[in-house]
Enzyme design. Sequence first.
Site, PDB file in Angstrom:
ATOM      1  N   ASP A  22       0.771  -1.133  -0.040  1.00  0.00           N
ATOM      2  CA  ASP A  22      -0.227  -0.175  -0.164  1.00  0.00           C
ATOM      3  C   ASP A  22       1.019   1.160  -0.053  1.00  0.00           C
ATOM      4  OD1 ASP A  22      -2.589   1.039  -0.190  1.00  0.00           O
ATOM      5  OD2 ASP A  22      -2.509   1.328   2.465  1.00  0.00           O
ATOM      6  N   GLY A  23       0.199   2.262  -0.407  1.00  0.00           N
ATOM      7  CA  GLY A  23       0.917   3.482  -0.813  1.00  0.00           C
ATOM      8  C   GLY A  23       1.626   3.586  -2.144  1.00  0.00           C
ATOM      9  N   HIS A  39       2.748   3.504  -9.336  1.00  0.00           N
ATOM     10  CA  HIS A  39       2.465   1.565  -9.592  1.00  0.00           C
ATOM     11  C   HIS A  39       3.705   1.584 -10.499  1.00  0.00           C
ATOM     12  CE1 HIS A  39      -1.421   2.389  -7.842  1.00  0.00           C
ATOM     13  NE2 HIS A  39      -2.294   2.382  -8.920  1.00  0.00           N
ATOM     14  N   THR A  68     -10.613  -7.375  -5.202  1.00  0.00           N
ATOM     15  CA  THR A  68     -11.814  -7.364  -5.683  1.00  0.00           C
ATOM     16  C   THR A  68     -12.460  -5.698  -5.921  1.00  0.00           C
ATOM     17  OG1 THR A  68     -12.020  -9.265  -5.127  1.00  0.00           O
ATOM     18  CG2 THR A  68     -14.408  -8.398  -5.507  1.00  0.00           C
ATOM     19  N   GLU A  69     -12.051  -5.125  -4.928  1.00  0.00           N
ATOM     20  CA  GLU A  69     -12.428  -3.465  -4.374  1.00  0.00           C
ATOM     21  C   GLU A  69     -11.818  -3.241  -5.406  1.00  0.00           C
ATOM     22  OE1 GLU A  69     -11.821  -5.626  -2.143  1.00  0.00           O
ATOM     23  OE2 GLU A  69     -13.679  -6.028  -1.254  1.00  0.00           O
ATOM     24  N   TRP A  71     -11.632  -2.860  -9.087  1.00  0.00           N
ATOM     25  CA  TRP A  71     -12.235  -3.046  -9.698  1.00  0.00           C
ATOM     26  C   TRP A  71     -13.707  -1.794  -9.907  1.00  0.00           C
ATOM     27  CZ3 TRP A  71     -10.258  -5.473 -13.637  1.00  0.00           C
ATOM     28  CH2 TRP A  71      -9.965  -6.794 -13.351  1.00  0.00           C
ATOM     29  N   LEU A 133      11.321 -20.538  -5.045  1.00  0.00           N
ATOM     30  CA  LEU A 133      10.392 -19.590  -4.141  1.00  0.00           C
ATOM     31  C   LEU A 133       9.123 -19.464  -5.590  1.00  0.00           C
ATOM     32  CD1 LEU A 133       9.487 -16.519  -2.495  1.00  0.00           C
ATOM     33  CD2 LEU A 133      10.404 -15.775  -4.520  1.00  0.00           C
ATOM     34  N   ARG A 190       2.106  -5.059   5.775  1.00  0.00           N
ATOM     35  CA  ARG A 190       1.128  -3.937   5.665  1.00  0.00           C
ATOM     36  C   ARG A 190       2.109  -2.844   5.815  1.00  0.00           C
ATOM     37  NH1 ARG A 190      -5.340  -2.840   5.077  1.00  0.00           N
ATOM     38  NH2 ARG A 190      -4.907  -1.011   3.656  1.00  0.00           N
ATOM     39  N   ARG A 196      -4.619  -2.654   9.132  1.00  0.00           N
ATOM     40  CA  ARG A 196      -5.829  -2.882   9.131  1.00  0.00           C
ATOM     41  C   ARG A 196      -6.368  -4.224   7.661  1.00  0.00           C
ATOM     42  NH1 ARG A 196      -7.641   2.141   7.323  1.00  0.00           N
ATOM     43  NH2 ARG A 196      -7.227   2.378   5.040  1.00  0.00           N
ATOM     44  N   GLU A 209       1.849 -13.731  11.935  1.00  0.00           N
ATOM     45  CA  GLU A 209       2.289 -12.272  13.072  1.00  0.00           C
ATOM     46  C   GLU A 209       2.218 -11.377  11.750  1.00  0.00           C
ATOM     47  OE1 GLU A 209       3.572 -12.240  16.212  1.00  0.00           O
ATOM     48  OE2 GLU A 209       3.970 -14.275  16.398  1.00  0.00           O
TER      49      GLU A 209
HETATM   50  C1  FPP Z   1      -2.171   0.533  -3.568  1.00  0.00           C
HETATM   51  O1  FPP Z   1      -1.540   1.475  -3.542  1.00  0.00           O
HETATM   52  C2  FPP Z   1      -1.384  -0.463  -4.325  1.00  0.00           C
HETATM   53  C3  FPP Z   1      -2.056  -0.692  -5.615  1.00  0.00           C
HETATM   54  C4  FPP Z   1      -3.497  -1.032  -5.476  1.00  0.00           C
HETATM   55  C5  FPP Z   1      -1.230  -2.177  -6.869  1.00  0.00           C
HETATM   56  C6  FPP Z   1      -0.714  -2.794  -6.274  1.00  0.00           C
HETATM   57  C7  FPP Z   1       0.159  -2.775  -7.639  1.00  0.00           C
HETATM   58  C8  FPP Z   1       1.989  -3.240  -7.306  1.00  0.00           C
HETATM   59  C9  FPP Z   1       3.065  -2.905  -7.045  1.00  0.00           C
HETATM   60  C10 FPP Z   1       1.532  -3.616  -9.225  1.00  0.00           C
HETATM   61  C11 FPP Z   1       1.949  -5.716  -9.160  1.00  0.00           C
HETATM   62  C12 FPP Z   1       2.715  -5.275 -10.351  1.00  0.00           C
HETATM   63  C13 FPP Z   1       3.518  -7.007 -10.564  1.00  0.00           C
HETATM   64  C14 FPP Z   1       3.790  -7.308 -11.622  1.00  0.00           C
HETATM   65  C15 FPP Z   1       2.812  -7.903  -9.375  1.00  0.00           C
HETATM   66  P1  FPP Z   1      -2.283   1.891  -3.600  1.00  0.00           P
HETATM   67  O2  FPP Z   1      -2.966   3.678  -4.798  1.00  0.00           O
HETATM   68  O3  FPP Z   1      -3.797   1.952  -2.465  1.00  0.00           O
HETATM   69  O4  FPP Z   1      -1.440   3.697  -2.877  1.00  0.00           O
HETATM   70  P2  FPP Z   1      -2.324   4.521  -1.710  1.00  0.00           P
HETATM   71  O5  FPP Z   1      -3.240   3.842  -0.460  1.00  0.00           O
HETATM   72  O6  FPP Z   1      -1.122   5.717  -1.130  1.00  0.00           O
HETATM   73  O7  FPP Z   1      -3.610   5.427  -2.322  1.00  0.00           O
END
Ligand code: FPP
Length: 257
Positions: A22-23, A39, A68-69, A71, A133, A190, A196, A209
């Site tokens: 996240d972030g 991203h 799912t959310e 989308w 892995l 996280r 959460r 953990e």
């Molecule tokens: C949450 O950050 C992140 C996502 C919804 C997408 C995560 C996906 C990637 C990092 C790409 C994965 C790529 C591969 C090849 C597996 P956010 O957009 O919710 O950030 P915010 O909370 O700061 O808005």
Amino acid sequence: MNSQPHETGKRSVPAHVAIIMDGNGRWAQARGLDRSEGHVEGVNTVRRITEIASELGVRYLTLYAFSTENWNRPQQEVATLMHLIGIAIERETPDLIKNNVRLTMIGDVERMPAEALERLRGCMARTAHCTGLTLNLALSYSSRWELTDAARRMAADAAAGKLNPDEVDEQTVSRYLTTASMPDPDLLIRTGGDVRVSNFLLWQIAYSELYFTQTYWPDFSKDDFRKAVMQFGSRERRFGLTGEQVRGGEISDSADR
Ligand code: FPP
């Protein structure tokens, strides 16, 4: 694998690490960039963390790449993310093979755009022989979707006489989940500051953990991952037993409350 007894006490390297990445959006916005730039940078972190997890001997790395959310996000962001995931997976496949990493995915993936899905399936096929892995991507995934789907399939099997309702136990439920072939996560990380679990692996993280960090996913480094693993190694996992029982080496496969 879920039916194995719990490994109590201390273990230095988690067999299965799950991550809520996240972030990305906030990382980009803090720099005056479009969210999609976050991203793009997040994909680089995926590569880094896959490398370090593999180096440390983690067996399974499950990444929450798209829920799912998700989308319901703006269509442009969803399209960018799907494109990015497909491109990145195709680009990284030779390195995954070189590093003996196998790609798998969990989720309602039929909802994904055909192009991205084709690239992901191509990578899965090309890395199927890898024995190091397992990089497991959660795509179009949510725990409630997974549990509902499992309940539906169990009911159908019971109606067809293939499953005896009286014999349904925790192992049965685990077998119907998308993670049936993996151990439950030992460690859930996280990034991004929120505390959460956001509909992620709710059944499977019953005894994981938990590790939360303020660091945004694009900034999450190999050292940050090492730190989380080190902290995991210092924790005593009791699975409902007493500390004395755990330290005395008592292990039980029924002591999970
Ligand atoms: C949450 O950050 C992140 C996502 C919804 C997408 C995560 C996906 C990637 C990092 C790409 C994965 C790529 C591969 C090849 C597996 P956010 O957009 O919710 O950030 P915010 O909370 O700061 O808005």
